[in-house]
Scaffold this motif. Structure first.
Motif, mmCIF file in Angstrom:
data_model
loop_
_atom_site.group_PDB
_atom_site.id
_atom_site.type_symbol
_atom_site.label_atom_id
_atom_site.label_comp_id
_atom_site.label_asym_id
_atom_site.label_seq_id
_atom_site.Cartn_x
_atom_site.Cartn_y
_atom_site.Cartn_z
ATOM 1 N N ALA A 53 0.838 -1.201 0.000
ATOM 2 C CA ALA A 53 0.000 0.000 0.000
ATOM 3 C C ALA A 53 0.872 1.249 0.000
ATOM 4 N N GLU A 54 1.930 1.228 0.792
ATOM 5 C CA GLU A 54 2.854 2.358 0.851
ATOM 6 C C GLU A 54 3.509 2.598 -0.507
ATOM 7 N N HIS A 55 3.887 1.511 -1.173
ATOM 8 C CA HIS A 55 4.567 1.625 -2.464
ATOM 9 C C HIS A 55 3.719 2.370 -3.488
ATOM 10 N N VAL A 56 2.411 2.125 -3.507
ATOM 11 C CA VAL A 56 1.557 2.746 -4.531
ATOM 12 C C VAL A 56 0.929 4.056 -4.094
ATOM 13 N N THR A 57 1.211 4.492 -2.863
ATOM 14 C CA THR A 57 0.630 5.765 -2.408
ATOM 15 C C THR A 57 1.677 6.786 -1.979
ATOM 16 N N ALA A 58 2.950 6.420 -1.972
ATOM 17 C CA ALA A 58 4.015 7.361 -1.588
ATOM 18 C C ALA A 58 4.436 8.151 -2.829
ATOM 19 N N VAL A 59 3.697 9.204 -3.119
ATOM 20 C CA VAL A 59 3.910 10.006 -4.324
ATOM 21 C C VAL A 59 4.604 11.304 -3.939
ATOM 22 N N HIS A 60 5.609 11.672 -4.722
ATOM 23 C CA HIS A 60 6.308 12.945 -4.517
ATOM 24 C C HIS A 60 6.280 13.729 -5.816
ATOM 25 N N VAL A 61 6.006 15.014 -5.720
ATOM 26 C CA VAL A 61 6.095 15.902 -6.881
ATOM 27 C C VAL A 61 6.874 17.138 -6.464
ATOM 28 N N ASP A 121 2.045 27.663 -7.961
ATOM 29 C CA ASP A 121 0.590 27.715 -8.145
ATOM 30 C C ASP A 121 -0.010 26.437 -7.555
ATOM 31 N N TRP A 122 -0.850 26.554 -6.547
ATOM 32 C CA TRP A 122 -1.379 25.367 -5.887
ATOM 33 C C TRP A 122 -2.178 24.497 -6.850
ATOM 34 N N ARG A 123 -2.878 25.132 -7.814
ATOM 35 C CA ARG A 123 -3.665 24.342 -8.761
ATOM 36 C C ARG A 123 -2.757 23.418 -9.577
ATOM 37 N N GLU A 124 -1.635 23.972 -10.043
ATOM 38 C CA GLU A 124 -0.707 23.152 -10.830
ATOM 39 C C GLU A 124 -0.071 22.067 -9.956
ATOM 40 N N GLY A 125 0.271 22.424 -8.731
ATOM 41 C CA GLY A 125 0.810 21.428 -7.814
ATOM 42 C C GLY A 125 -0.187 20.307 -7.564
ATOM 43 N N ALA A 126 -1.451 20.654 -7.373
ATOM 44 C CA ALA A 126 -2.499 19.646 -7.150
ATOM 45 C C ALA A 126 -2.676 18.775 -8.386
ATOM 46 N N ARG A 127 -2.653 19.391 -9.568
ATOM 47 C CA ARG A 127 -2.760 18.612 -10.812
ATOM 48 C C ARG A 127 -1.622 17.594 -10.914
ATOM 49 N N GLN A 128 -0.404 18.052 -10.660
ATOM 50 C CA GLN A 128 0.757 17.157 -10.757
ATOM 51 C C GLN A 128 0.627 16.007 -9.769
ATOM 52 N N TRP A 129 0.225 16.321 -8.531
ATOM 53 C CA TRP A 129 0.082 15.294 -7.513
ATOM 54 C C TRP A 129 -0.986 14.274 -7.906
ATOM 55 N N CYS A 130 -2.147 14.765 -8.367
ATOM 56 C CA CYS A 130 -3.239 13.858 -8.740
ATOM 57 C C CYS A 130 -2.858 12.987 -9.931
ATOM 58 N N ALA A 176 1.736 27.160 -1.319
ATOM 59 C CA ALA A 176 1.405 27.751 -2.622
ATOM 60 C C ALA A 176 0.076 28.501 -2.594
ATOM 61 N N GLY A 177 -0.573 28.532 -1.420
ATOM 62 C CA GLY A 177 -1.782 29.341 -1.271
ATOM 63 C C GLY A 177 -3.099 28.605 -1.244
ATOM 64 N N LEU A 178 -3.090 27.290 -1.147
ATOM 65 C CA LEU A 178 -4.352 26.543 -1.088
ATOM 66 C C LEU A 178 -4.952 26.678 0.304
ATOM 67 N N PRO A 179 -6.155 27.267 0.390
ATOM 68 C CA PRO A 179 -6.789 27.387 1.706
ATOM 69 C C PRO A 179 -7.224 26.008 2.224
ATOM 70 N N ASP A 180 -7.125 25.815 3.535
ATOM 71 C CA ASP A 180 -7.514 24.567 4.198
ATOM 72 C C ASP A 180 -6.934 23.355 3.458
ATOM 73 N N ALA A 181 -5.613 23.354 3.315
ATOM 74 C CA ALA A 181 -4.916 22.323 2.542
ATOM 75 C C ALA A 181 -5.205 20.899 3.026
#
Length: 195
Positions: A63-71, A76-85, A125-130
């Motif tokens: 489970a850790e192997h498939v959920t330990a994601v780093h970007v 820009d929080w939107r771009e950071g969120a896109r990359q993470w997703c 990056a400015g995302l409220p209630d991260a």
């Protein structure tokens, strides 16, 4: 007479790789310590040296192997969120055999650290209630991948005579699934921005 090659030393990484291969090609239900030992050409008990809690520790590690994601951080929080997703989706799709573990095991170890890192990056990056936003993003990604798996007919074999399971990455990407994912992601990001 050629010299015999020494056996490859058993390591946690080799164990995880072999377990992922079994789960992705035969299904999670067929992943047993004995089958894993056979794949590694060791006695099953040798695995316990690297994973003292046995199968429970193995399930946590998968489970850790498939959920330990780093970007990389983005201003820009939107771009950071896109990359993470996108990175999270790609990793889950790469190993659909352990999707059930990713959905049911709480983040531990590297996965928990990656989640904290992502929350901190998006907050900076400015995302409220991260923290709440990251929970929503994770729920979206996990749900989207689960629907893709369900709709595409990827499922664990039910019996010994069934055809081997073909992970989604084996057949290439699905443009319709990619487009659906992006539409949903943009809608979620728009909703988070409006809060």
């Amino acid at each position: 007479m050629p010299a015999k090659r020494p056996p490859i030393p058993l390591s946690r990484e080799r164990i995880i790789d072999a377990a992922l291969h079994i789960a992705d090609t035969q299904g999670l239900r067929r992943l047993t310590m004995r089958r894993l030992g056979d794949a590694l050409q060791v006695e099953a008990m040798a695995i316990y040296h690297h994973l003292p809690r046995g199968k429970d520790a193995l399930m946590d590690a998968l489970a850790e192997h498939v959920t330990a994601v780093h970007v990389d951080p983005s201003p820009d929080w939107r771009e950071g969120a896109r990359q993470w997703c996108r990175a999270s989706r790609a990793l889950l799709r790469e190993h659909p055999g352990v999707l059930a573990l990713a959905l049911t095991r709480p983040p531990k170890g590297r996965a928990a650290m990656a989640l904290r890192e992502q929350t901190d990056q998006l907050a900076e990056a400015g995302l409220p209630d991260a923290p709440r936003a990251v929970r929503a993003l994770r729920a979206y990604v996990f749900g989207a991948v689960a629907v893709e798996v369900q709709q595409s007919g990827w499922a664990e074999p039910m019996g010994e005579d069934d055809e081997p399971w073909r992970p989604p990455s084996a057949g290439g990407g699905d443009p319709a699934s990619d487009a659906d994912f992006e539409i949903g992601l943009e809608a979620l990001l728009t909703g988070l921005a409006a809060r």
